[in-house]
Structures are given as structure tokens and as C-alpha cells.
Design a protein around this motif. Structure first.
Motif, PDB file in Angstrom:
ATOM      1  N   UNK A   3      25.713  40.458  44.230  1.00  0.00           N
ATOM      2  CA  UNK A   3      26.441  40.220  43.175  1.00  0.00           C
ATOM      3  C   UNK A   3      27.993  40.637  43.254  1.00  0.00           C
ATOM      4  N   UNK A   4      28.583  40.266  41.840  1.00  0.00           N
ATOM      5  CA  UNK A   4      29.919  40.584  41.909  1.00  0.00           C
ATOM      6  C   UNK A   4      30.205  41.970  42.395  1.00  0.00           C
ATOM      7  N   UNK A   5      31.268  42.230  43.119  1.00  0.00           N
ATOM      8  CA  UNK A   5      31.524  43.427  43.689  1.00  0.00           C
ATOM      9  C   UNK A   5      32.552  44.352  42.541  1.00  0.00           C
ATOM     10  N   UNK A   6      32.976  43.506  41.619  1.00  0.00           N
ATOM     11  CA  UNK A   6      33.914  44.206  40.704  1.00  0.00           C
ATOM     12  C   UNK A   6      33.792  44.167  39.168  1.00  0.00           C
ATOM     13  N   UNK A   7      32.556  43.598  38.975  1.00  0.00           N
ATOM     14  CA  UNK A   7      31.963  43.584  37.371  1.00  0.00           C
ATOM     15  C   UNK A   7      31.004  44.643  37.064  1.00  0.00           C
ATOM     16  N   UNK A   8      30.851  45.183  35.880  1.00  0.00           N
ATOM     17  CA  UNK A   8      31.630  44.644  34.852  1.00  0.00           C
ATOM     18  C   UNK A   8      33.047  45.605  34.568  1.00  0.00           C
ATOM     19  N   UNK A  45      34.194  33.877  47.476  1.00  0.00           N
ATOM     20  CA  UNK A  45      35.517  34.075  46.413  1.00  0.00           C
ATOM     21  C   UNK A  45      34.852  34.543  45.183  1.00  0.00           C
ATOM     22  N   UNK A  46      33.802  33.751  44.492  1.00  0.00           N
ATOM     23  CA  UNK A  46      33.217  34.200  43.267  1.00  0.00           C
ATOM     24  C   UNK A  46      32.410  35.488  43.398  1.00  0.00           C
ATOM     25  N   UNK A  47      31.708  35.790  44.515  1.00  0.00           N
ATOM     26  CA  UNK A  47      30.768  37.139  44.621  1.00  0.00           C
ATOM     27  C   UNK A  47      32.069  38.198  44.766  1.00  0.00           C
ATOM     28  N   UNK A  48      32.810  38.028  45.613  1.00  0.00           N
ATOM     29  CA  UNK A  48      33.910  39.155  45.889  1.00  0.00           C
ATOM     30  C   UNK A  48      34.607  39.591  44.646  1.00  0.00           C
ATOM     31  N   UNK A  49      35.290  38.570  43.706  1.00  0.00           N
ATOM     32  CA  UNK A  49      36.136  39.020  42.587  1.00  0.00           C
ATOM     33  C   UNK A  49      35.388  39.081  41.469  1.00  0.00           C
ATOM     34  N   UNK A  82      43.096  38.092  39.082  1.00  0.00           N
ATOM     35  CA  UNK A  82      44.083  38.444  40.280  1.00  0.00           C
ATOM     36  C   UNK A  82      43.353  38.544  41.730  1.00  0.00           C
ATOM     37  N   UNK A  83      42.136  39.279  41.929  1.00  0.00           N
ATOM     38  CA  UNK A  83      41.499  39.179  43.183  1.00  0.00           C
ATOM     39  C   UNK A  83      41.111  37.864  43.790  1.00  0.00           C
ATOM     40  N   UNK A  84      40.650  36.917  42.727  1.00  0.00           N
ATOM     41  CA  UNK A  84      40.510  35.538  43.350  1.00  0.00           C
ATOM     42  C   UNK A  84      41.435  34.989  43.634  1.00  0.00           C
ATOM     43  N   UNK A  85      42.839  35.167  42.867  1.00  0.00           N
ATOM     44  CA  UNK A  85      43.949  34.406  43.473  1.00  0.00           C
ATOM     45  C   UNK A  85      44.441  34.861  44.706  1.00  0.00           C
ATOM     46  N   UNK A  86      44.351  36.324  44.970  1.00  0.00           N
ATOM     47  CA  UNK A  86      44.882  36.826  46.319  1.00  0.00           C
ATOM     48  C   UNK A  86      43.971  36.281  47.476  1.00  0.00           C
ATOM     49  N   UNK A  87      42.800  36.041  47.197  1.00  0.00           N
ATOM     50  CA  UNK A  87      41.863  35.634  48.268  1.00  0.00           C
ATOM     51  C   UNK A  87      42.306  34.214  48.285  1.00  0.00           C
TER      52      UNK A  87
END
Length: 120
Positions: A3-8, A45-49, A82-87
Motif C-alpha cells: 500500500x502507499x508508503x506515505x499515506x495518510x 509511482x502510485x504506491x510509492x507516493x 511532490x514525491x510523484x513528480x520527483x519520481x
């Protein structure tokens, strides 16, 4: 997947982080590099960000662009976007056909969330 690494994200006071939407245009010739085989890069990208990411199915031809482009939309908490844009920038700058250069700015109030506890 875990799952997402940075949510919620919750800002001080217990309020959920504000969501933002950003749209960017990328040359259509780089879409395969962004999506990856079977969508592997896009899914990572979706999972990481933790951001919602969409790539338009159709090419567009902007008046000021010399070649067809695709619209990418990022939606989520500011730090997720921001994380998604960086990736995305890292994927676009791979190989000989470098496209992305520069830095991804991170607002000071989000630096700790991007870096993570102990720099993880």
C-alpha cells in the motif's frame, strides 16, 4: 503490495492534509518510459507516493509544442504529489534522451514527511 508508503498525512491539529491537483504535459515519446512494461512504473509511482496518477490516453498537440504531448494528472496530499513528480523526473531523465532537469522543491513544512523518520 503493501500500500502507499506515505499515506495518510495529518497536519498539526489532527486535520487531514489538503489535497492538490497538478497537471503536466510530457512528450508522447516518453510515455512508455513513464508507464513501464505492463504499467509497472506507473503502479510503483502510485504506491510509492500515495498520489493518484493518471495519464491521458490520447495525444494532444499544444500550439506552442513541436511534438505531441500527453497530460499527466497528480492528485493527493501536497507531499504525495511532490514525491510523484520527483519520481517522474527520475524516470524521464533515464537514458540518452534526457528530458527532465532541475530540482523538485519541497516546502519546509513538508521536509520531515518526505525525508521520513531517521532519513528512511
Amino acid at each position: 503490495p503493501v500500500g502507499p508508503l506515505v499515506k495518510p498525512f495529518v497536519v498539526k491539529g489532527g486535520e487531514p492534509a489538503a489535497e492538490i491537483i497538478r497537471e503536466i504535459l510530457i512528450p508522447s515519446k516518453f510515455v512508455g518510459r513513464v508507464i513501464g512494461k505492463g504499467g509497472s512504473h506507473l503502479n510503483f509511482l502510485k504506491t510509492m507516493s500515495g498520489a493518484t496518477v493518471a495519464v491521458a490516453r490520447e495525444d494532444e498537440k499544444e500550439a506552442d509544442e513541436e511534438e505531441p504531448v500527453r497530460k499527466m494528472t497528480f492528485e493527493g496530499a501536497e507531499v504525495c504529489v511532490i514525491l510523484a513528480e520527483g519520481y517522474l523526473q527520475s524516470k524521464l531523465s533515464e537514458g540518452d534522451n534526457s528530458l527532465a532537469t532541475g530540482d523538485v522543491g519541497i516546502p519546509d513544512h513538508l521536509a520531515g514527511q518526505v525525508i521520513g523518520k531517521g532519513g528512511q
